[in-house]
Write a protein that holds these residues in place. Structure first.
Motif, mmCIF file in Angstrom:
data_model
loop_
_atom_site.group_PDB
_atom_site.id
_atom_site.type_symbol
_atom_site.label_atom_id
_atom_site.label_comp_id
_atom_site.label_asym_id
_atom_site.label_seq_id
_atom_site.Cartn_x
_atom_site.Cartn_y
_atom_site.Cartn_z
ATOM 1 N N ASP A 195 -1.718 30.590 -7.499
ATOM 2 C CA ASP A 195 -2.186 31.613 -8.437
ATOM 3 C C ASP A 195 -1.637 32.994 -8.077
ATOM 4 N N GLU A 196 -1.921 33.403 -6.838
ATOM 5 C CA GLU A 196 -1.511 34.744 -6.407
ATOM 6 C C GLU A 196 0.004 34.864 -6.364
ATOM 7 N N TYR A 197 0.668 33.829 -5.889
ATOM 8 C CA TYR A 197 2.131 33.859 -5.833
ATOM 9 C C TYR A 197 2.729 34.008 -7.222
ATOM 10 N N MET A 198 2.246 33.208 -8.185
ATOM 11 C CA MET A 198 2.820 33.265 -9.531
ATOM 12 C C MET A 198 2.511 34.591 -10.209
ATOM 13 N N TYR A 199 1.308 35.125 -10.008
ATOM 14 C CA TYR A 199 0.969 36.439 -10.556
ATOM 15 C C TYR A 199 1.935 37.503 -10.042
ATOM 16 N N ARG A 200 2.177 37.504 -8.745
ATOM 17 C CA ARG A 200 3.068 38.505 -8.164
ATOM 18 C C ARG A 200 4.517 38.272 -8.580
ATOM 19 N N MET A 201 4.896 37.017 -8.716
ATOM 20 C CA MET A 201 6.257 36.711 -9.182
ATOM 21 C C MET A 201 6.471 37.235 -10.606
ATOM 22 N N MET A 202 5.470 37.068 -11.473
ATOM 23 C CA MET A 202 5.561 37.555 -12.849
ATOM 24 C C MET A 202 5.665 39.081 -12.885
ATOM 25 N N LYS A 203 4.904 39.753 -12.023
ATOM 26 C CA LYS A 203 4.994 41.213 -11.958
ATOM 27 C C LYS A 203 6.369 41.644 -11.454
ATOM 28 N N PHE A 204 6.857 40.972 -10.426
ATOM 29 C CA PHE A 204 8.141 41.311 -9.830
ATOM 30 C C PHE A 204 9.268 41.178 -10.846
ATOM 31 N N ASN A 205 9.203 40.125 -11.672
ATOM 32 C CA ASN A 205 10.243 39.862 -12.665
ATOM 33 C C ASN A 205 9.952 40.502 -14.023
ATOM 34 N N LYS A 206 8.860 41.277 -14.107
ATOM 35 C CA LYS A 206 8.530 42.064 -15.310
ATOM 36 C C LYS A 206 8.416 41.194 -16.561
ATOM 37 N N PHE A 207 7.608 40.143 -16.476
ATOM 38 C CA PHE A 207 7.338 39.315 -17.660
ATOM 39 C C PHE A 207 6.716 40.190 -18.745
ATOM 40 N N ALA A 208 7.165 40.023 -19.976
ATOM 41 C CA ALA A 208 6.708 40.843 -21.099
ATOM 42 C C ALA A 208 5.468 40.231 -21.743
ATOM 43 N N LEU A 209 4.445 39.985 -20.956
ATOM 44 C CA LEU A 209 3.220 39.354 -21.416
ATOM 45 C C LEU A 209 2.067 40.343 -21.348
ATOM 46 N N PRO A 210 1.002 40.135 -22.132
ATOM 47 C CA PRO A 210 -0.134 41.067 -22.112
ATOM 48 C C PRO A 210 -0.919 40.959 -20.807
ATOM 49 N N PRO A 211 -1.737 41.962 -20.493
ATOM 50 C CA PRO A 211 -2.516 41.938 -19.246
ATOM 51 C C PRO A 211 -3.373 40.686 -19.096
ATOM 52 N N GLU A 212 -3.877 40.171 -20.221
ATOM 53 C CA GLU A 212 -4.710 38.968 -20.147
ATOM 54 C C GLU A 212 -3.959 37.802 -19.523
ATOM 55 N N ALA A 213 -2.664 37.697 -19.816
ATOM 56 C CA ALA A 213 -1.862 36.606 -19.274
ATOM 57 C C ALA A 213 -1.768 36.692 -17.754
ATOM 58 N N PHE A 214 -1.502 37.874 -17.233
ATOM 59 C CA PHE A 214 -1.415 38.057 -15.787
ATOM 60 C C PHE A 214 -2.762 37.751 -15.118
ATOM 61 N N TYR A 215 -3.829 38.172 -15.762
ATOM 62 C CA TYR A 215 -5.158 37.971 -15.193
ATOM 63 C C TYR A 215 -5.513 36.482 -15.140
ATOM 64 N N ILE A 216 -5.216 35.765 -16.225
ATOM 65 C CA ILE A 216 -5.490 34.328 -16.260
ATOM 66 C C ILE A 216 -4.732 33.611 -15.151
ATOM 67 N N ILE A 217 -3.457 33.914 -15.020
ATOM 68 C CA ILE A 217 -2.643 33.277 -13.982
ATOM 69 C C ILE A 217 -3.241 33.548 -12.597
ATOM 70 N N ARG A 218 -3.666 34.767 -12.363
ATOM 71 C CA ARG A 218 -4.122 35.160 -11.021
ATOM 72 C C ARG A 218 -5.449 34.516 -10.630
ATOM 73 N N PHE A 219 -6.334 34.280 -11.603
ATOM 74 C CA PHE A 219 -7.686 33.852 -11.261
ATOM 75 C C PHE A 219 -8.099 32.514 -11.888
ATOM 76 N N HIS A 220 -7.163 31.748 -12.421
ATOM 77 C CA HIS A 220 -7.565 30.523 -13.108
ATOM 78 C C HIS A 220 -8.131 29.465 -12.160
ATOM 79 N N SER A 221 -7.795 29.522 -10.869
ATOM 80 C CA SER A 221 -8.337 28.555 -9.910
ATOM 81 C C SER A 221 -9.575 29.076 -9.177
#
Length: 285
Positions: A195-221
């Motif tokens: 979860d945390e790794y993928m959230y940070r990877m998405m931020k690092f690569n500047k995924f053009a997704l809404p904040p909800e997407a990043f939040y779901i990825i980070r805390f879904h588990s």
């Protein structure tokens, strides 16, 4: 504590799950019996022994530069063909199928939210860490805050934390631990995993997704929080506002699991289009 108003009124009208899935709801997340239980317990025992504040901080430093591999999202999906999640009591097939099952469940229920469909595909891609040589106890499974006492609903809490060195620390073994009340989950050090790794990877690569997407990825588990309502003493208003999104996602993450595997070849063009829109090209992992 009352949850903040739903950030998307359309979610209110959605049923919890399909009727046929509801009849089988109790068969999911069975941590008391089943053919996979020994494997699942062994994974959590290692996780709950070695996930400490120091360990998590070292993993942030180790993987924070995203120098493991360069590949596209679809190449990462294909890598998961070789991964069976050893913490999952529900399924024993490669994780790539679960990615498409989750995405298609979301697509059916929320046809107008293509970013949400993509989250279904992306949510477990951080598990490529297990294919990079990381032990599964440091990649998969439910997450929980380190630096404070584990709460009651953490899986196997009463029989797996005895050897965790942090729980011998007078500070880390309290309910709040090293945190201030309502500091916000963004300021909490979660157990290290996909979860945390993928959230940070998405931020690092500047995924053009809404904040909800990043939040779901980070805390879904983070099941003790979004399913059982624990750790609320650490949450702020943003967390309560985002909680309904994580809970909505969880319906599809959990209840779309099935031995009836999707036709991945037929689905790939649609999801490739979403990747091209929101996170194109070769990425740093």
């Amino acid at each position: 504590m009352k949850v903040a108003a739903d950030p998307d009124p359309s979610l209110v009208s959605q049923p919890d799950m399909e009727p046929e899935a509801a009849t089988d709801k109790d068969s999911f997340r069975n941590y008391t019996s089943g053919p996979l239980l020994d494997r699942v317990f062994a994974t959590y025992k290692l996780m709950h022994t070695w996930q400490t504040v120091d360990f998590v901080r070292r993993k942030h430093a180790q993987f924070g530069g995203f120098s493991y591999k360069r590949m596209t999202v679809m190449e990462a999906v294909d890598m998961l063909d070789g991964l069976v999640d050893e913490s999952d009591p529900d399924v024993d097939f490669p994780n790539s199928f679960h990615a498409f099952q989750t995405a298609e469940g979301i697509r059916k229920a929320h046809p107008d939210k293509d970013w949400f469909h993509l989250v279904g595909l992306l949510h477990d891609l951080g598990k490529v860490l297990a294919l990079a040589g990381e032990p599964q106890w440091a990649v998969v499974g439910d997450t929980f805050p380190v630096g404070c006492r584990p709460q009651a609903s953490v899986v196997f809490r009463d029989c797996t934390f005895q050897d965790n060195p942090d729980l011998q620390d007078p500070l880390y073994s309290t309910e709040l631990g090293m945190y201030q009340p309502h500091c916000g989950l963004e300021n909490v050090l979660m157990s290290w995993g996909h979860d945390e790794y993928m959230y940070r990877m998405m931020k690092f690569n500047k995924f053009a997704l809404p904040p909800e997407a990043f939040y779901i990825i980070r805390f879904h588990s983070f099941y003790p929080w979004h399913k059982f309502g624990e750790y609320r003493q650490l949450c702020n208003e943003q967390d309560l506002a985002m909680l309904p999104w994580v809970q909505e996602f969880n319906k599809f993450d959990l209840y779309t699991k099935s031995a009836s595997l999707p036709d991945v070849a037929a689905l790939r063009p649609y999801y490739q289009g979403l990747v091209d829109r929101y996170c194109p090209g070769v990425l740093c992992w």
